[in-house]
Design a protein around this motif. Structure first.
Motif, mmCIF file in Angstrom:
data_model
loop_
_atom_site.group_PDB
_atom_site.id
_atom_site.type_symbol
_atom_site.label_atom_id
_atom_site.label_comp_id
_atom_site.label_asym_id
_atom_site.label_seq_id
_atom_site.Cartn_x
_atom_site.Cartn_y
_atom_site.Cartn_z
ATOM 1 N N GLN A 96 -4.175 -21.154 -25.304
ATOM 2 C CA GLN A 96 -4.462 -21.567 -26.657
ATOM 3 C C GLN A 96 -4.135 -23.140 -26.827
ATOM 4 O O GLN A 96 -4.810 -23.925 -27.459
ATOM 5 C CB GLN A 96 -3.602 -21.034 -27.589
ATOM 6 C CG GLN A 96 -3.975 -19.513 -27.860
ATOM 7 C CD GLN A 96 -3.461 -18.796 -28.790
ATOM 8 O OE1 GLN A 96 -1.983 -18.898 -28.867
ATOM 9 N NE2 GLN A 96 -3.733 -17.726 -29.508
ATOM 10 N N GLU A 99 -6.771 -25.272 -24.989
ATOM 11 C CA GLU A 99 -8.000 -25.127 -25.951
ATOM 12 C C GLU A 99 -7.905 -26.229 -27.120
ATOM 13 O O GLU A 99 -8.662 -26.836 -27.566
ATOM 14 C CB GLU A 99 -8.207 -23.757 -26.465
ATOM 15 C CG GLU A 99 -9.489 -23.648 -27.120
ATOM 16 C CD GLU A 99 -9.700 -21.939 -27.596
ATOM 17 O OE1 GLU A 99 -10.139 -21.868 -28.556
ATOM 18 O OE2 GLU A 99 -9.782 -21.299 -26.765
ATOM 19 N N LEU A 100 -6.578 -26.146 -27.677
ATOM 20 C CA LEU A 100 -6.285 -27.131 -28.590
ATOM 21 C C LEU A 100 -6.501 -28.466 -28.162
ATOM 22 O O LEU A 100 -6.793 -29.386 -28.769
ATOM 23 C CB LEU A 100 -4.911 -26.909 -29.360
ATOM 24 C CG LEU A 100 -4.940 -25.748 -30.299
ATOM 25 C CD1 LEU A 100 -3.362 -25.348 -30.641
ATOM 26 C CD2 LEU A 100 -5.607 -25.821 -31.550
ATOM 27 N N LYS A 101 -5.982 -28.785 -27.106
ATOM 28 C CA LYS A 101 -5.832 -30.163 -26.311
ATOM 29 C C LYS A 101 -7.500 -30.509 -26.283
ATOM 30 O O LYS A 101 -7.817 -31.828 -26.572
ATOM 31 C CB LYS A 101 -5.192 -30.381 -25.102
ATOM 32 C CG LYS A 101 -3.772 -30.015 -25.144
ATOM 33 C CD LYS A 101 -3.067 -30.279 -24.018
ATOM 34 C CE LYS A 101 -1.595 -30.307 -24.210
ATOM 35 N NZ LYS A 101 -0.738 -30.417 -22.971
ATOM 36 N N GLU A 104 -8.692 -31.509 -29.707
ATOM 37 C CA GLU A 104 -8.276 -32.649 -30.002
ATOM 38 C C GLU A 104 -9.238 -33.994 -29.487
ATOM 39 O O GLU A 104 -9.310 -34.866 -30.085
ATOM 40 C CB GLU A 104 -6.495 -32.719 -29.722
ATOM 41 C CG GLU A 104 -6.059 -34.195 -30.136
ATOM 42 C CD GLU A 104 -4.927 -34.322 -29.570
ATOM 43 O OE1 GLU A 104 -4.041 -35.131 -30.118
ATOM 44 O OE2 GLU A 104 -4.516 -33.713 -28.338
#
Length: 135
Positions: A96, A99-101, A104
């Protein structure tokens, strides 16, 4: 023995949270007094605190159900099996985060290419970039 409101207050949760954990199989429904009140034992208090600590660590209800079950039979379970529950969750969290990076980076790029001015969005670079991605 504690009534549900007392148990909730001791743990800083609502009575509905306790009932929810009972419905989810995380907390065993206690016996009732003759007046119908649920009566929780000190062991129930410990169980609820165990659940809340796990939830605060980010564990799901399914993870906690597994750990509650392991905790009941800890004499017959290895530390490796307990650690596997945590390692499985850790892997999910790492995926996760990756994926968030990526999100971003994508959003940062979109924000950077836009002038952010007051003019019409007819030629907005964000809209154009998203249109290009969809074609």
């Amino acid at each position: 023995m504690y009534r549900i409101g007392e148990l909730a207050q001791l743990c800083g949760v609502t009575t509905e949270t306790i009932r929810f954990y009972e419905r989810q199989g995380l907390l065993t429904a206690p016996p009732r007094a003759t007046n119908g009140y649920r009566l929780y034992s000190p062991q129930d208090l410990g169980q609820l605190r165990f659940i809340l600590r796990g939830k605060n660590a980010g564990l799901s209800n399914a993870d906690m159900r597994e750990l509650v079950e392991i905790r009941k039979y800890k004499e017959t379970v290895s530390c490796r099996e307990v650690r596997q529950v945590i390692d499985n969750k850790l892997e999910i969290v790492r995926e996760q985060l990756a994926e968030l990076k990526n999100f971003e980076a994508s959003l940062s790029h979109l924000s950077t290419v836009c002038c952010g001015g007051d003019e019409s969005a007819i030629h907005c670079s964000i809209l154009e970039a998203l249109d290009d991605l969809m074609e």
